[in-house]
Design a protein around this motif. Structure first.
Motif, PDB file in Angstrom:
ATOM      1  N   ASN A  99       0.849  -1.185   0.000  1.00 21.99           N
ATOM      2  CA  ASN A  99       0.000   0.000   0.000  1.00 21.99           C
ATOM      3  C   ASN A  99       0.891   1.244   0.000  1.00 21.99           C
ATOM      4  OD1 ASN A  99      -1.737   2.102   0.509  1.00 21.99           O
ATOM      5  ND2 ASN A  99      -2.782   1.093   2.190  1.00 21.99           N
ATOM      6  N   ARG A 100       1.361   1.631  -1.159  1.00 16.78           N
ATOM      7  CA  ARG A 100       2.235   2.800  -1.270  1.00 16.78           C
ATOM      8  C   ARG A 100       1.512   3.910  -1.999  1.00 16.78           C
ATOM      9  NH1 ARG A 100       8.008   1.896  -1.109  1.00 16.78           N
ATOM     10  NH2 ARG A 100       8.170   3.355  -2.814  1.00 16.78           N
ATOM     11  N   GLY A 101       1.452   5.050  -1.352  1.00 14.99           N
ATOM     12  CA  GLY A 101       0.832   6.214  -1.971  1.00 14.99           C
ATOM     13  C   GLY A 101       1.808   6.931  -2.872  1.00 14.99           C
ATOM     14  N   ILE A 102       1.551   8.190  -3.087  1.00 13.90           N
ATOM     15  CA  ILE A 102       2.427   9.005  -3.923  1.00 13.90           C
ATOM     16  C   ILE A 102       3.788   9.121  -3.242  1.00 13.90           C
ATOM     17  CG2 ILE A 102       2.799  11.301  -4.908  1.00 13.90           C
ATOM     18  CD1 ILE A 102      -0.245  11.547  -5.174  1.00 13.90           C
ATOM     19  N   GLN A 103       4.830   8.822  -3.991  1.00 10.36           N
ATOM     20  CA  GLN A 103       6.203   8.890  -3.477  1.00 10.36           C
ATOM     21  C   GLN A 103       6.799  10.242  -3.855  1.00 10.36           C
ATOM     22  OE1 GLN A 103       7.530   6.169  -1.598  1.00 10.36           O
ATOM     23  NE2 GLN A 103       5.329   5.827  -1.736  1.00 10.36           N
ATOM     24  N   PHE A 104       6.933  11.096  -2.862  1.00  7.13           N
ATOM     25  CA  PHE A 104       7.475  12.431  -3.105  1.00  7.13           C
ATOM     26  C   PHE A 104       8.991  12.395  -3.055  1.00  7.13           C
ATOM     27  CE2 PHE A 104       3.179  13.343  -1.486  1.00  7.13           C
ATOM     28  CZ  PHE A 104       2.710  14.109  -2.541  1.00  7.13           C
ATOM     29  N   GLN A 105       9.619  13.032  -4.040  1.00  8.10           N
ATOM     30  CA  GLN A 105      11.081  13.119  -4.118  1.00  8.10           C
ATOM     31  C   GLN A 105      11.600  14.062  -3.036  1.00  8.10           C
ATOM     32  OE1 GLN A 105      13.048  11.496  -6.468  1.00  8.10           O
ATOM     33  NE2 GLN A 105      11.189  10.479  -7.170  1.00  8.10           N
ATOM     34  N   ASN A 106      12.746  13.731  -2.474  1.00 13.64           N
ATOM     35  CA  ASN A 106      13.375  14.602  -1.478  1.00 13.64           C
ATOM     36  C   ASN A 106      14.622  15.277  -2.034  1.00 13.64           C
ATOM     37  OD1 ASN A 106      11.567  14.106   0.649  1.00 13.64           O
ATOM     38  ND2 ASN A 106      12.522  12.124   1.007  1.00 13.64           N
ATOM     39  N   ASN A 107      14.780  15.255  -3.343  1.00 15.64           N
ATOM     40  CA  ASN A 107      15.976  15.806  -3.982  1.00 15.64           C
ATOM     41  C   ASN A 107      15.893  17.327  -4.094  1.00 15.64           C
ATOM     42  OD1 ASN A 107      16.573  13.117  -4.367  1.00 15.64           O
ATOM     43  ND2 ASN A 107      15.828  13.084  -6.459  1.00 15.64           N
ATOM     44  N   SER A 108      16.993  17.939  -4.492  1.00 15.99           N
ATOM     45  CA  SER A 108      17.010  19.381  -4.735  1.00 15.99           C
ATOM     46  C   SER A 108      16.113  19.698  -5.932  1.00 15.99           C
ATOM     47  CB  SER A 108      18.435  19.844  -5.028  1.00 15.99           C
ATOM     48  OG  SER A 108      18.840  19.384  -6.301  1.00 15.99           O
ATOM     49  N   TRP A 109      15.718  20.961  -6.032  1.00 15.42           N
ATOM     50  CA  TRP A 109      14.853  21.370  -7.147  1.00 15.42           C
ATOM     51  C   TRP A 109      15.534  21.118  -8.490  1.00 15.42           C
ATOM     52  CZ3 TRP A 109      10.155  21.470  -8.210  1.00 15.42           C
ATOM     53  CH2 TRP A 109       9.629  22.220  -9.252  1.00 15.42           C
ATOM     54  N   SER A 125      17.713  18.783  -9.170  1.00 20.30           N
ATOM     55  CA  SER A 125      17.658  17.327  -9.398  1.00 20.30           C
ATOM     56  C   SER A 125      16.277  16.898  -9.875  1.00 20.30           C
ATOM     57  CB  SER A 125      18.008  16.564  -8.116  1.00 20.30           C
ATOM     58  OG  SER A 125      19.323  16.837  -7.723  1.00 20.30           O
ATOM     59  N   ILE A 126      15.253  17.498  -9.297  1.00 20.50           N
ATOM     60  CA  ILE A 126      13.867  17.182  -9.688  1.00 20.50           C
ATOM     61  C   ILE A 126      13.673  17.486 -11.172  1.00 20.50           C
ATOM     62  CG2 ILE A 126      11.433  17.837  -9.361  1.00 20.50           C
ATOM     63  CD1 ILE A 126      12.350  16.485  -6.848  1.00 20.50           C
ATOM     64  N   THR A 127      14.106  18.674 -11.600  1.00 24.69           N
ATOM     65  CA  THR A 127      13.909  19.056 -13.003  1.00 24.69           C
ATOM     66  C   THR A 127      14.759  18.185 -13.935  1.00 24.69           C
ATOM     67  OG1 THR A 127      15.512  20.863 -12.808  1.00 24.69           O
ATOM     68  CG2 THR A 127      13.203  21.420 -12.470  1.00 24.69           C
ATOM     69  N   LYS A 128      15.933  17.767 -13.487  1.00 25.61           N
ATOM     70  CA  LYS A 128      16.762  16.867 -14.297  1.00 25.61           C
ATOM     71  C   LYS A 128      16.098  15.497 -14.424  1.00 25.61           C
ATOM     72  CE  LYS A 128      21.128  19.182 -13.471  1.00 25.61           C
ATOM     73  NZ  LYS A 128      22.321  19.268 -12.643  1.00 25.61           N
ATOM     74  N   LEU A 129      15.509  14.998 -13.322  1.00 27.16           N
ATOM     75  CA  LEU A 129      14.783  13.725 -13.379  1.00 27.16           C
ATOM     76  C   LEU A 129      13.609  13.821 -14.353  1.00 27.16           C
ATOM     77  CD1 LEU A 129      14.536  12.575  -9.637  1.00 27.16           C
ATOM     78  CD2 LEU A 129      15.659  11.340 -11.506  1.00 27.16           C
ATOM     79  N   ALA A 130      12.900  14.944 -14.305  1.00 32.20           N
ATOM     80  CA  ALA A 130      11.755  15.138 -15.205  1.00 32.20           C
ATOM     81  C   ALA A 130      12.205  15.103 -16.663  1.00 32.20           C
ATOM     82  CB  ALA A 130      11.063  16.461 -14.884  1.00 32.20           C
ATOM     83  N   ALA A 131      13.324  15.748 -16.956  1.00 27.30           N
ATOM     84  CA  ALA A 131      13.837  15.747 -18.329  1.00 27.30           C
ATOM     85  C   ALA A 131      14.318  14.350 -18.723  1.00 27.30           C
ATOM     86  CB  ALA A 131      14.979  16.754 -18.453  1.00 27.30           C
ATOM     87  N   LEU A 132      15.025  13.672 -17.817  1.00 27.02           N
ATOM     88  CA  LEU A 132      15.560  12.338 -18.096  1.00 27.02           C
ATOM     89  C   LEU A 132      14.449  11.333 -18.380  1.00 27.02           C
ATOM     90  CD1 LEU A 132      18.069  10.418 -18.113  1.00 27.02           C
ATOM     91  CD2 LEU A 132      17.626  10.065 -15.677  1.00 27.02           C
ATOM     92  N   TYR A 133      13.407  11.340 -17.547  1.00 30.46           N
ATOM     93  CA  TYR A 133      12.315  10.372 -17.692  1.00 30.46           C
ATOM     94  C   TYR A 133      11.170  10.884 -18.555  1.00 30.46           C
ATOM     95  CZ  TYR A 133      14.722   7.662 -14.167  1.00 30.46           C
ATOM     96  OH  TYR A 133      15.661   6.942 -13.484  1.00 30.46           O
ATOM     97  N   LYS A 134      11.314  12.125 -19.068  1.00 27.05           N
ATOM     98  CA  LYS A 134      10.282  12.735 -19.923  1.00 27.05           C
ATOM     99  C   LYS A 134       8.909  12.719 -19.232  1.00 27.05           C
ATOM    100  CE  LYS A 134      12.605  11.728 -24.324  1.00 27.05           C
ATOM    101  NZ  LYS A 134      13.820  12.282 -23.873  1.00 27.05           N
TER     102      LYS A 134
END
Length: 133
Positions: free
Chosen positions: A1-11, A13-22
Motif C-alpha cells: 500500500n504505497r501512496g504518492i512517493q514524493f522526491q526529497n531531492n534538490s529542485w 535534481s527534480i527538473t533533471k529527473l523530469a527531463a531524463l524520464y520525460k
C-alpha cells in the motif's frame, strides 16, 4: 500500500529527473496547520493515487513555510492551500488547482495535463510557452 512517493531531492535534481524520464513535475503544496491540506495528504497515501502519479509524474511536496518553497509558490501565483502545480522539466507551469481534491478529481487533473502535453507535442510550434512560469 504505497501512496504518492514524493522526491526529497534538490529542485535542480527534480527538473533533471523530469527531463531524463520525460515526465511532468507534480508539486503538492500544503500547510501543516490546514485541515484541507491534512485531508489531502492522507488521501495521497492511497495505493490508487500512488499508482497513478508515481508512474506518470515526478512528484514533490512543498511546505510553504520554507523560504525557497515560498518563493517558488509565490512566483507561480499559488495563493491558497492545498494547491497542486504541474510543470514541465523546464520549470514552466502547465496547470494548477487549489483546495481539497478527492482521488477522482486529483487523477482527472493529472489526466488533463497529460492530454494537454500530448496536444502540444503534436503541434510543436505551440511548445514555446505554456503560460506564466
Amino acid at each position: 500500500n504505497r501512496g504518492i512517493q514524493f522526491q526529497n531531492n534538490s529542485w535542480n535534481s527534480i527538473t533533471k529527473l523530469a527531463a531524463l524520464y520525460k515526465k511532468p513535475i507534480f508539486v503538492f503544496a500544503s500547510k501543516s496547520n490546514n485541515l484541507e491540506s491534512m485531508r489531502m495528504t492522507e488521501m495521497m497515501k492511497s495505493k490508487t493515487a500512488g499508482d497513478y502519479y508515481n508512474k506518470r509524474f515526478i512528484c514533490v511536496q512543498f511546505n510553504p513555510d520554507r523560504a525557497a518553497n515560498a518563493m517558488k509558490l509565490h512566483h507561480w501565483h499559488v495563493i491558497k492551500f492545498p494547491a497542486i502545480v504541474f510543470l514541465d522539466s523546464k520549470k514552466r507551469v502547465i496547470s494548477k488547482a487549489f483546495g481539497f481534491m478527492d482521488e477522482k478529481r486529483l487523477n482527472a487533473e493529472g489526466e488533463t495535463v497529460l492530454k494537454f502535453i500530448k496536444t502540444l507535442e503534436k503541434n510543436t510550434p505551440l511548445v514555446k510557452h505554456y503560460g506564466p512560469s
